[in-house]
Structure formats: structure tokens, C-alpha cells
Design a protein around this motif. Structure first.
Motif, PDB file in Angstrom:
ATOM      1  N   ALA A  11       0.934  -1.182   0.085  1.00  0.00           N
ATOM      2  CA  ALA A  11       0.000   0.117  -0.028  1.00  0.00           C
ATOM      3  C   ALA A  11       0.880   1.038   0.105  1.00  0.00           C
ATOM      4  N   LEU A  12       0.490   2.179  -1.059  1.00  0.00           N
ATOM      5  CA  LEU A  12       1.679   3.341  -1.142  1.00  0.00           C
ATOM      6  C   LEU A  12       0.422   4.483  -0.543  1.00  0.00           C
ATOM      7  N   LEU A  13       0.637   5.174   0.314  1.00  0.00           N
ATOM      8  CA  LEU A  13      -0.074   6.380   0.807  1.00  0.00           C
ATOM      9  C   LEU A  13       0.805   7.583   0.613  1.00  0.00           C
ATOM     10  N   ASP A  14       0.398   8.525  -0.042  1.00  0.00           N
ATOM     11  CA  ASP A  14       0.557   9.836  -0.327  1.00  0.00           C
ATOM     12  C   ASP A  14      -0.260  10.677  -0.092  1.00  0.00           C
ATOM     13  N   PRO A  15      -0.453  11.674   1.182  1.00  0.00           N
ATOM     14  CA  PRO A  15      -1.369  12.561   1.570  1.00  0.00           C
ATOM     15  C   PRO A  15      -1.581  13.638   0.298  1.00  0.00           C
ATOM     16  N   GLU A  16      -0.553  13.831  -0.391  1.00  0.00           N
ATOM     17  CA  GLU A  16      -0.809  14.916  -1.244  1.00  0.00           C
ATOM     18  C   GLU A  16      -1.829  14.474  -2.344  1.00  0.00           C
ATOM     19  N   LEU A  17      -2.105  13.170  -2.552  1.00  0.00           N
ATOM     20  CA  LEU A  17      -2.970  12.605  -3.488  1.00  0.00           C
ATOM     21  C   LEU A  17      -4.617  12.944  -3.122  1.00  0.00           C
ATOM     22  N   THR A  18      -4.552  13.305  -1.693  1.00  0.00           N
ATOM     23  CA  THR A  18      -6.209  13.674  -1.606  1.00  0.00           C
ATOM     24  C   THR A  18      -6.325  15.114  -1.252  1.00  0.00           C
ATOM     25  N   ARG A  19      -5.382  15.725  -1.417  1.00  0.00           N
ATOM     26  CA  ARG A  19      -5.288  17.320  -1.245  1.00  0.00           C
ATOM     27  C   ARG A  19      -6.387  17.919  -2.076  1.00  0.00           C
ATOM     28  N   ASP A  20      -6.691  17.788  -3.279  1.00  0.00           N
ATOM     29  CA  ASP A  20      -7.814  18.110  -4.149  1.00  0.00           C
ATOM     30  C   ASP A  20      -9.239  17.616  -4.101  1.00  0.00           C
ATOM     31  N   LEU A  21      -9.311  16.756  -3.474  1.00  0.00           N
ATOM     32  CA  LEU A  21     -10.571  16.347  -2.996  1.00  0.00           C
ATOM     33  C   LEU A  21     -11.449  17.140  -2.982  1.00  0.00           C
ATOM     34  N   PRO A  22     -12.966  17.241  -3.465  1.00  0.00           N
ATOM     35  CA  PRO A  22     -14.111  18.005  -3.173  1.00  0.00           C
ATOM     36  C   PRO A  22     -14.340  17.769  -1.668  1.00  0.00           C
ATOM     37  N   ALA A  23     -14.803  18.864  -1.255  1.00  0.00           N
ATOM     38  CA  ALA A  23     -15.411  18.743   0.210  1.00  0.00           C
ATOM     39  C   ALA A  23     -16.231  17.856   0.623  1.00  0.00           C
ATOM     40  N   ALA A  24     -17.202  17.713  -0.251  1.00  0.00           N
ATOM     41  CA  ALA A  24     -18.248  16.493  -0.314  1.00  0.00           C
ATOM     42  C   ALA A  24     -17.571  15.049  -0.193  1.00  0.00           C
ATOM     43  N   VAL A  25     -16.737  15.041  -1.064  1.00  0.00           N
ATOM     44  CA  VAL A  25     -16.133  13.526  -1.184  1.00  0.00           C
ATOM     45  C   VAL A  25     -15.106  13.438   0.148  1.00  0.00           C
ATOM     46  N   THR A  26     -14.495  14.299   0.805  1.00  0.00           N
ATOM     47  CA  THR A  26     -13.731  14.283   1.832  1.00  0.00           C
ATOM     48  C   THR A  26     -14.603  13.907   2.976  1.00  0.00           C
ATOM     49  N   ALA A  27     -15.811  14.774   2.986  1.00  0.00           N
ATOM     50  CA  ALA A  27     -16.447  14.498   4.226  1.00  0.00           C
ATOM     51  C   ALA A  27     -17.297  12.876   4.284  1.00  0.00           C
ATOM     52  N   ALA A  28     -17.640  12.542   2.975  1.00  0.00           N
ATOM     53  CA  ALA A  28     -18.424  11.280   3.113  1.00  0.00           C
ATOM     54  C   ALA A  28     -17.474  10.346   3.149  1.00  0.00           C
ATOM     55  N   THR A  29     -16.325  10.113   2.503  1.00  0.00           N
ATOM     56  CA  THR A  29     -15.205   9.049   2.836  1.00  0.00           C
ATOM     57  C   THR A  29     -14.766   9.103   4.040  1.00  0.00           C
ATOM     58  N   GLY A  30     -14.411  10.359   4.705  1.00  0.00           N
ATOM     59  CA  GLY A  30     -14.191  10.529   6.116  1.00  0.00           C
ATOM     60  C   GLY A  30     -15.006   9.715   7.030  1.00  0.00           C
ATOM     61  N   VAL A  31     -16.058  10.027   6.696  1.00  0.00           N
ATOM     62  CA  VAL A  31     -17.029   9.041   7.805  1.00  0.00           C
ATOM     63  C   VAL A  31     -17.247   7.721   7.304  1.00  0.00           C
ATOM     64  N   ASP A  32     -16.985   7.253   6.271  1.00  0.00           N
ATOM     65  CA  ASP A  32     -16.805   6.077   5.905  1.00  0.00           C
ATOM     66  C   ASP A  32     -16.055   5.205   6.557  1.00  0.00           C
ATOM     67  N   ALA A  33     -14.628   6.044   6.757  1.00  0.00           N
ATOM     68  CA  ALA A  33     -13.559   5.304   7.593  1.00  0.00           C
ATOM     69  C   ALA A  33     -13.697   5.358   8.838  1.00  0.00           C
ATOM     70  N   MET A  34     -14.659   6.473   9.437  1.00  0.00           N
ATOM     71  CA  MET A  34     -14.751   6.207  10.833  1.00  0.00           C
ATOM     72  C   MET A  34     -15.805   5.171  11.250  1.00  0.00           C
ATOM     73  N   VAL A  35     -16.727   4.875  10.293  1.00  0.00           N
ATOM     74  CA  VAL A  35     -17.621   3.775  10.521  1.00  0.00           C
ATOM     75  C   VAL A  35     -16.880   2.459  10.527  1.00  0.00           C
ATOM     76  N   HIS A  36     -15.946   2.267   9.827  1.00  0.00           N
ATOM     77  CA  HIS A  36     -15.065   1.141   9.649  1.00  0.00           C
ATOM     78  C   HIS A  36     -14.571   0.889  10.944  1.00  0.00           C
ATOM     79  N   ALA A  37     -13.963   1.936  11.744  1.00  0.00           N
ATOM     80  CA  ALA A  37     -13.360   1.930  13.070  1.00  0.00           C
ATOM     81  C   ALA A  37     -14.323   1.509  14.173  1.00  0.00           C
ATOM     82  N   ILE A  38     -15.665   2.320  13.963  1.00  0.00           N
ATOM     83  CA  ILE A  38     -16.623   1.989  15.076  1.00  0.00           C
ATOM     84  C   ILE A  38     -17.427   0.624  15.057  1.00  0.00           C
TER      85      ILE A  38
END
Length: 383
Positions: free
Chosen positions: A170-197
Motif C-alpha cells: 500500500a502506497l499512501l501519499d497524502p498529497e493525492l487527497t489534497r484536491d478532493l472536493p469537500a463533499a467527497v472528503t466528508a463522505a469518505t471520512g465518515v466511511d472510514a470512521m464507520v469502519h473503526a466503530i
């Protein structure tokens, strides 16, 4: 301590600007004939062109398959498998759908199994081609999971679940997420939190201390970082915390599987074409409230990790506060607050509930049994 199994991606590399090293990395892991699996949106960003140029400089011939769709249907999988014929390795570059398609292309290009053979748990036997995952969203954690989700027919989703499809790197480069639209950032971020919960609270017999520790750290990172990443897109500390948190949550739920939030989210996405992360966000607080009636302890423990202001509350209050705080976080990040906002009405609830009951692979992990009547009540509360 009860016995458990924990599998994850053998090699993880993370760092800003790491995409520029993809050529040498790809050559060492995947060989010199690589299929890059991505989607049209990624093609428009310039990231794919940059990745291909880097590989060509290292002597790797890269072929691009860019037909991935959100919630990929079987036809996309078949096309990707055909494109992977004759390749020495596969790279998934993009969001969870691109990585999921790359996993199956690497598996099925060897010709030993068909797609219909590998649905379910443990059905994928391999071998497969070498596989690298490069996520460009902080959400699915697919770069470290043994899961690939496919849309079958008009709306139903099926999973391929096997350690065989965990990527080699797995290659993780935070710069690749920098230009994500706000709505995509929000939805995918909550998705990740759901995985943890869901991993932390899972009733799976393989719920284990490693997954729980990873889930806690994922929430500790992501809860404060998500809103910052949405509001200040180029906050690279927030972007890095979200990407790492997503990976940790992916490792957690890869081994302690998710449950009713995902089971109820899948029909929302399948029938109404709502992005997966948003579907999860819309039902998350309501599933937690349902579960907390009989199993509040996990949510009471997680609440103060994500939201320190919940510390010191007694169990029932902390669990309720956790659900409320998650709903408030989604709202502050600009996500819709109810199913009606995505076109779902009370008339749709029976259909959604019936379809949710088909997700037996997920529902078995829920800490409280969910009947079809329960599913209807949860959807109704989420309207």
C-alpha cells in the motif's frame, strides 16, 4: 485471550510526494508490464499521467484501464480482467472502487477462477498477479483489506472476501487527497470512521485486541482531522491524519468485520445511487442508537476517544452522546442529515429493509440482532 487471526498488507509506505517513487516500487513488486486500474475522474486530475510517466522512466510499461465506476458492476470487472491478461502486475490507483476492481483483475487474470466462483468468504483461492494499491481518498481502507465489493444485477452488492486479494504493498501519499472536493472528503471520512466503530463493536468471533487498538487510534486521529480537512483542503497534517486513520480502520475491520451500518447502507446506495460513504453517514447514528439499547459499552468507550467532551459520562449517556456527536460532525462537514435529502421517502422503506436482510454476511456481526421490522424502524428514524 481467545485465539484470533490478523491479516494485513505486508508492506505499507507512507509519505508526502511518494507517488514520484512509484516507478521503482512498481518495478520491484509488479515487474515491467503493469496495468493501472483507475477511473475517468482520476484521469482528469493529472495524477495518472504523473504515475505513468514515473513508471516509464523506471522502465515499466504501464497500460491504463480507466473504466471503473462507483460501486463497480460485474461488466467492469470482466473488462478489467481482460485488460490484465499478459500483465506482470496490477496497480489500483484511486478510490475504493478502483482498488476493489484492481484486486479482482489481479486475481482473475490468472485464469484459474471466474468471478462467479469467488463470491463469498474464502472462495478466492489464487494465485494472483502482484498487486499495489495507491488510495486517493481517505475512506475505504481497501489498500489493506481482503474485501472487494461488486454490484450484481440492478442494485444488489456481493463481496469477495479472501486474504488472497490483500495487496502486496500500500502506497499512501497524502498529497493525492489534497484536491478532493469537500463533499467527497466528508463522505469518505465518515466511511472510514464507520469502519473503526463497527470493527470495535463487532460481534464477530474474530473481534480481537489488535483490531480494537487500531480502531481506537483511527478514531483518535480522524475525529478532529475530518472537519479540518473539509474546511481547509490543503491542511496536509489533517490530510495525513485522515489517510493514516483510514488505513488503520481498514486494518481493523478487515479482521473484525463490519455490521448493520453497512448492511443498511448498501441498499441505499444500490437503489438510489448514493455514494457509499454518504449512505453510511445517513444511517450511522440511528444504528448506534438501536444497538446501544442492548450493547452500549463499546460506544461508551469509543465516545471520549473521538470526542473528549464525552468523558466522564455514564455508559448510556456516553453512548447516546457518541451517536449525537457523530451526527453533528456530519452536519458540520456539510453532509445531508436525512434520507429524504437523497430522494428516499417512507414509501421506499419496506424495499430497503427487505434488501438489507439479504446482507447476512454483515448482519451476523452486529452486536444486536436486526429483524426486518427493526430495519424498517431504523430507516424511518433516518428519514
Amino acid at each position: 485471550m481467545k485465539p484470533f487471526i490478523f491479516n494485513t498488507t505486508p508492506s505499507i509506505r507512507m509519505g508526502a510526494g511518494l507517488l514520484d517513487e512509484l516507478g521503482d516500487i512498481a518495478k520491484s513488486v509488479c515487474g515491467d508490464r503493469v496495468l493501472v486500474v483507475t477511473d475517468p475522474g482520476m484521469m482528469a486530475t493529472g495524477i495518472v499521467k504523473r504515475a505513468v510517466a514515473c513508471m516509464e522512466k523506471a522502465g515499466v510499461r504501464a497500460t491504463v484501464f480507466s473504466e471503473v465506476q462507483a460501486d463497480p458492476p460485474e461488466a467492469v470487472i470482466h473488462a478489467a480482467v481482460a485488460a490484465a491478461q499478459g500483465m506482470s502486475g496490477v496497480i489500483g490507483l484511486g478510490g475504493g472502487s478502483s482498488i476493489d476492481v484492481a484486486k479482482l483483475a489481479a486475481l482473475l487474470a490468472t485464469g484459474t477462477q471466474s468471478l462467479s466462483d469467488v463470491y463469498g468468504v474464502g472462495m478466492a483461492k489464487g494465485p494472483r498477479l502482484p498487486l499495489i494499491a495507491v488510495p486517493t481518498t481517505a475512506g475505504t481502507g481497501s489498500e489493506v483489506t481482503p474485501i472487494s465489493i461488486v454490484t450484481t444485477g440492478a442494485s444488489e452488492k456481493m463481496g469477495v472476501v479472501s486474504p488472497m486479494i490483500i495487496p502486496d504493498l500500500a502506497l499512501l501519499d497524502p498529497e493525492l487527497t489534497r484536491d478532493l472536493p469537500a463533499a467527497v472528503t466528508a463522505a469518505t471520512g465518515v466511511d472510514a470512521m464507520v469502519h473503526a466503530i463497527e470493527a470495535y463493536a463487532s460481534a464477530s468471533p474474530n473481534n480481537n485486541p489488535v483490531s480494537r487498538a487500531l480502531a481506537c487510534e483511527a478514531l483518535r486521529l480522524m475525529a478532529p482531522a475530518l472537519e479540518r480537512a473539509v474546511q481547509v483542503p490543503h491542511d496536509m497534517e489533517a490530510r495525513g491524519d485522515m489517510l493514516l486513520g483510514s488505513l488503520l480502520a481498514g486494518q481493523a475491520f478487515a479482521n473484525s468485520p463490519v455490521a448493520a451500518v453497512h448492511a443498511l447502507a448498501y441498499p441505499v446506495g444500490g437503489h438510489f445511487k448514493v455514494p457509499h460513504g454518504l449512505s453510511n453517514a445517513l444511517v450511522l447514528p440511528h444504528v448506534i442508537r438501536f444497538n446501544a439499547v442492548t450493547a452500549p459499552d463499546a460506544y461508551a468507550r469509543l465516545g471520549p476517544i473521538a470526542f473528549p467532551e464525552l468523558g466522564g459520562l455514564e455508559t448510556a449517556q456516553a453512548a447516546a452522546g457518541f451517536a449525537d456527536a457523530l451526527a453533528a460532525l456530519s452536519a458540520r462537514c456539510g453532509l445531508p442529515s436525512g434520507l429524504r435529502a437523497v430522494g428516499i421517502t417512507a414509501d421506499d422503506v419496506p424495499l430497503l429493509a427487505r434488501d438489507a436482510m439479504n446482507q447476512t454476511r454483515l448482519l451476523v456481526n452486529n452486536p444486536r440482532k436486526v429483524t426486518e421490522a427493526d430495519a424498517r424502524a431504523i430507516y424511518t428514524a433516518a428519514l
